[in-house]
Design an enzyme around this catalytic site. Structure first.
Site, short mmCIF file in Angstrom:
data_model
loop_
_atom_site.label_atom_id
_atom_site.label_comp_id
_atom_site.label_asym_id
_atom_site.label_seq_id
_atom_site.Cartn_x
_atom_site.Cartn_y
_atom_site.Cartn_z
N TYR A 46 -2.38 -71.21 -28.43
CA TYR A 46 -3.33 -70.87 -27.28
C TYR A 46 -2.71 -69.82 -25.99
O TYR A 46 -3.19 -68.83 -25.95
CB TYR A 46 -3.78 -72.11 -26.68
CG TYR A 46 -4.90 -72.06 -26.03
CD1 TYR A 46 -6.07 -71.85 -26.39
CD2 TYR A 46 -4.62 -72.38 -24.44
CE1 TYR A 46 -7.40 -72.01 -25.69
CE2 TYR A 46 -6.16 -72.27 -23.74
CZ TYR A 46 -7.16 -72.18 -24.24
OH TYR A 46 -8.29 -72.16 -23.37
N ALA A 105 -0.28 -67.77 -26.42
CA ALA A 105 0.12 -66.43 -27.13
C ALA A 105 -1.57 -65.89 -27.26
O ALA A 105 -1.44 -64.43 -26.80
CB ALA A 105 0.39 -66.71 -28.35
#
Ligand code: NAD
Length: 266
Positions: free
Chosen positions: A160, A162
Site C-alpha cells: 500500500y 509503495a
C-alpha cells in the site's frame, strides 16, 4: 474551506472511480449537492446501483458504469461511453483503491503485493491517461487518491505504501505534463478515516500481525491509532469529500502538482 463551502459545479460533470465505495459515495453526494452531474465507475455493480439509488433525490443526473480499472481497454471504453452520455467531463476523481494485506516485510505475500500495484498504480495510470486524453480539449481538474501512507510508510503495509508513493509521483509528473492543456492534477492524502470499512479492516488486520507497533486487540489498536492523530479523532468521509471539492474548484485554480494531507495533523 468549511464543511458548508459551496462551489460552482453547476453544469459540470465529475467522473469518480471507486464510486461504489465509501469515499466515492461521499464525494458524489458532495458534488451533487453543488449541482454537478455524476458519473460513477466501480467493479462492484450491486453497490454501484445502491449508491445511484441514494443519489436519486439530489436532482443531479447520475450515470453508472461497471469498470475494472486494471483493464486499459475497459477504462478507455467507459470514458468514451461517459462522454457520449454526458456531453463532456470536467473533473476526474481517480479514487478506486485496495488496502492489501497487512504483514511484516519479511512475510509480505507476493500475490497481494501484485494485486495492490495492479489496482492502485496501474489502475490509477489507466484512469489518469484516459482522463488526460478526455479533458485535454476543454481543460479540467484531476484528483488522484493517495494516502498518508504515500508520505510516511506505515508498518505492515508495504504494498500500500509503495502504491501511494507512486500515486504522488504520478501526480507531480502529470501536473507538469498536462499544464499546457489547462488540466490541473493534484493528490489527496487522507489517513485515518472512519468509521467505515477501511478503518475496521485496518484495525483488525494490524491487530493480527503481532508487530511491536500495535496491540493484538483491535479496540486497543483503534485507540493507539487515534492517539497518533494530533486532532485526536478520525477524519469524516465528508471531510475527505470537502478536500476533493476544494481541489476541483476554481478556488484552487492556481494549485497543481500538490498533495493535500487530510490527516488531522499527522
Ligand atoms: P472502499 O473499499 O469503500 O472503496 C474502494 C472502491 O474501489 C470499492 O468500491 C471497490 O469496489 C473499488 N475498486 C477496487 N478495485 C477496483 C477495480 N479494479 N476497478 C474498479 N473499482 C475498484 O474504500 P474507501 O475508503 O472509499 O477508499 C477509496 C480510496 O481512498 C482508496 O484509493 C483508498 O486507498 C483511499 N484511502 C482511504 C482511506 C480510508 O481511511 N478510508 C485513507 C486513505 C486513502
Amino acid at each position: 474551506m468549511s464543511a458548508t463551502a459551496t462551489y460552482a459545479f453547476q453544469g459540470k460533470t465529475i467522473l469518480i472511480t471507486g464510486g461504489a465505495g465509501e469515499i466515492g459515495k461521499a464525494t458524489a453526494h458532495r458534488f451533487a449537492a453543488n449541482g454537478a452531474a455524476i458519473v460513477l465507475l466501480d467493479i462492484n455493480e450491486t453497490k454501484l446501483t445502491e449508491v445511484a439509488q441514494g443519489l436519486k433525490d439530489c436532482g443531479s443526473p447520475v450515470h453508472t458504469f461497471r469498470c475494472d480499472v486494471t483493464s486499459a481497454d475497459e477504462v478507455k471504453q467507459v470514458f468514451a461511453a461517459a462522454v457520449e452520455r454526458t456531453g463532456q467531463l470536467h473533473y476526474v476523481f481517480n479514487n478506486a483503491g485496495y488496502q492489501g494485506a497487512f504483514a511484516k516485510t519479511d512475510e509480505y505475500p507476493e500475490q497481494d503485493f501484485q494485486k495492490v500495484i495492479d489496482i492502485n498504480v496501474v489502475g490509477v495510470f489507466h484512469v489518469l491517461k484516459a482522463a488526460a486524453q478526455t479533458l485535454r480539449d476543454g481543460g479540467g481538474a484531476i484528483v488522484n487518491m493517495a494516502s498518508h501512507a504515500g508520505v510516511d510508510g506505515p508498518p505492515n503495509m508495504l504494498a500500500y505504501a509503495a502504491s501511494k508513493f507512486a500515486v504522488i509521483g504520478m501526480t507531480q509528473t502529470a501536473a507538469k505534463d498536462l499544464a499546457p492543456y489547462s488540466i490541473r492534477v493534484n493528490a489527496l492524502s487522507p489517513s485515518l478515516i472512519g468509521p467505515g470499512f477501511m478503518w475496521t479492516r485496518q484495525t483488525e488486520l494490524q491487530a493480527g500481525v503481532g508487530s511491536q507497533y500495535f496491540d493484538s486487540d483491535p479496540k486497543v489498536v483503534e485507540q493507539q491509532m487515534i492517539n497518533s492523530v494530533p486532532l485526536r479523532r478520525l477524519g469524516k468521509l465528508e471531510e475527505v469529500a470537502n478536500g476533493v471539492a476544494f481541489l476541483m474548484s476554481d478556488e484552487a485554480s492556481y494549485i497543481t502538482g500538490f498533495n493535500l494531507d487530510v490527516t488531522g495533523g499527522q
